[in-house]
Design a protein around this motif. Sequence first.
Motif, PDB file in Angstrom:
ATOM      1  N   GLY A  26      55.668  70.968  71.975  1.00 13.68           N
ATOM      2  CA  GLY A  26      54.459  70.958  71.157  1.00 13.68           C
ATOM      3  C   GLY A  26      54.699  71.536  69.775  1.00 13.68           C
ATOM      4  O   GLY A  26      55.833  71.660  69.322  1.00 13.68           O
ATOM      5  N   GLY A  27      53.597  71.900  69.106  1.00 11.01           N
ATOM      6  CA  GLY A  27      53.687  72.502  67.791  1.00 11.01           C
ATOM      7  C   GLY A  27      54.293  71.570  66.763  1.00 11.01           C
ATOM      8  O   GLY A  27      54.282  70.340  66.896  1.00 11.01           O
ATOM      9  N   ILE A 139      48.032  67.063  73.969  1.00 15.79           N
ATOM     10  CA  ILE A 139      48.610  65.936  74.704  1.00 15.79           C
ATOM     11  C   ILE A 139      48.938  64.780  73.750  1.00 15.79           C
ATOM     12  O   ILE A 139      50.005  64.153  73.834  1.00 15.79           O
ATOM     13  N   ALA A 140      48.033  64.520  72.812  1.00 13.19           N
ATOM     14  CA  ALA A 140      48.236  63.400  71.884  1.00 13.19           C
ATOM     15  C   ALA A 140      49.465  63.610  71.002  1.00 13.19           C
ATOM     16  O   ALA A 140      50.205  62.660  70.719  1.00 13.19           O
ATOM     17  N   LYS A 156      48.331  61.261  78.278  1.00 13.70           N
ATOM     18  CA  LYS A 156      48.655  60.908  76.890  1.00 13.70           C
ATOM     19  C   LYS A 156      48.133  59.520  76.539  1.00 13.70           C
ATOM     20  O   LYS A 156      47.672  59.291  75.408  1.00 13.70           O
ATOM     21  N   ALA A 157      48.179  58.601  77.493  1.00 10.52           N
ATOM     22  CA  ALA A 157      47.702  57.237  77.244  1.00 10.52           C
ATOM     23  C   ALA A 157      46.212  57.204  76.924  1.00 10.52           C
ATOM     24  O   ALA A 157      45.735  56.251  76.285  1.00 10.52           O
ATOM     25  N   TYR A 219      43.994  64.228  65.143  1.00  9.16           N
ATOM     26  CA  TYR A 219      43.741  65.288  66.124  1.00  9.16           C
ATOM     27  C   TYR A 219      43.976  66.658  65.501  1.00  9.16           C
ATOM     28  O   TYR A 219      45.015  66.917  64.899  1.00  9.16           O
ATOM     29  N   TRP A 220      42.992  67.538  65.672  1.00  5.90           N
ATOM     30  CA  TRP A 220      43.062  68.929  65.197  1.00  5.90           C
ATOM     31  C   TRP A 220      43.841  69.742  66.217  1.00  5.90           C
ATOM     32  O   TRP A 220      43.468  69.822  67.390  1.00  5.90           O
ATOM     33  N   MET A 221      44.942  70.368  65.751  1.00 11.94           N
ATOM     34  CA  MET A 221      45.721  71.205  66.654  1.00 11.94           C
ATOM     35  C   MET A 221      45.275  72.661  66.572  1.00 11.94           C
ATOM     36  O   MET A 221      44.898  73.274  67.561  1.00 11.94           O
ATOM     37  N   ASN A 222      45.313  73.238  65.377  1.00  7.33           N
ATOM     38  CA  ASN A 222      44.824  74.606  65.176  1.00  7.33           C
ATOM     39  C   ASN A 222      44.626  74.842  63.681  1.00  7.33           C
ATOM     40  O   ASN A 222      44.793  73.934  62.870  1.00  7.33           O
ATOM     41  N   GLU A 223      44.281  76.079  63.322  1.00  2.60           N
ATOM     42  CA  GLU A 223      43.935  76.379  61.944  1.00  2.60           C
ATOM     43  C   GLU A 223      45.148  76.397  61.012  1.00  2.60           C
ATOM     44  O   GLU A 223      45.004  76.183  59.803  1.00  2.60           O
TER      45      GLU A 223
END
Length: 283
Positions: A26-27, A139-140, A156-157, A219-223
């Motif tokens: 991730g990240g 996931i995306a 993910k799909a 998609y928003w992950m974090n700030e």
Amino acid sequence: MNADIILDLLLNELRDTPGLSGIVLGGSRGRGAATPTSDIDLGLYYDSENPIDLRHLRAVAARVDDEHRQDVLTDFGGWGPRINGGGWLVVQGMHVDFLYRDLRAVAHSITESRAGRIEIAYQPGHPHGFTTAMYMSEIALCRLLWDPAGEVQRLKALTTPYPRQLQEGIARSFFWEIDFAIQNAAKGAGRGDVSYVAGCCFRAASCLLQVLFALNTCYWMNEKGAVALANAFPLVPTHFAERIGEVYTLLTPESVNLKAALEQLEALRKETQALLTAQGLLA
């Protein structure tokens, strides 16, 4: 040390962990936006009805951690119900984060997000909070490393294409709060209450970002880094990052500066409202 070499080492060590269903990267590394100093963020997915054997996982963590710490991993829920727990390791000089993720909770979050139902909760490490839709974002945007039964891939799909109902749900959940935060901040601006006004400005800016990410089907992950990402969107107020930066430079005890910061946020709110209306996301 090359991150790919460390990933191979970690995968070989982790794959035999009882209860582990999948491993994702991730990240920024998962998104392909890493710098040489970026952490390695590993999502460790499991079924809560047959959870990861933490005794086994702690033994693995202690073995690969440079300091061989025995207590580097939390219990489930150790960092709160959303982040769920994990640990910060250092492996051959590189920072590695283990992050627990419950497949059932993630699947429920994706179902709710696809229906446009969004909630946000207080969460250490996320100054704006942790939205339920962030599991879907993870996931995306992640890169699958090990998914023997295809459980993570099935989730993910469900993230492509970006759901229209998620767009609408985020706009509905966060756009109203921008004005609410600005109006509340105005009460403190006249008194020079910079701490309170700063908190309200951060809330307003974060809600703006949530809405702009959704507007641009991103998609928003974090700030972290969100202002810079939003600044490059096709649908965004002009000179967005520059103007957000100006808001924060105006956060001084002088009432005239605080009021100017709120005026800038109000202008950004109105421009965002026009963008949302043009896309049919606001009446």
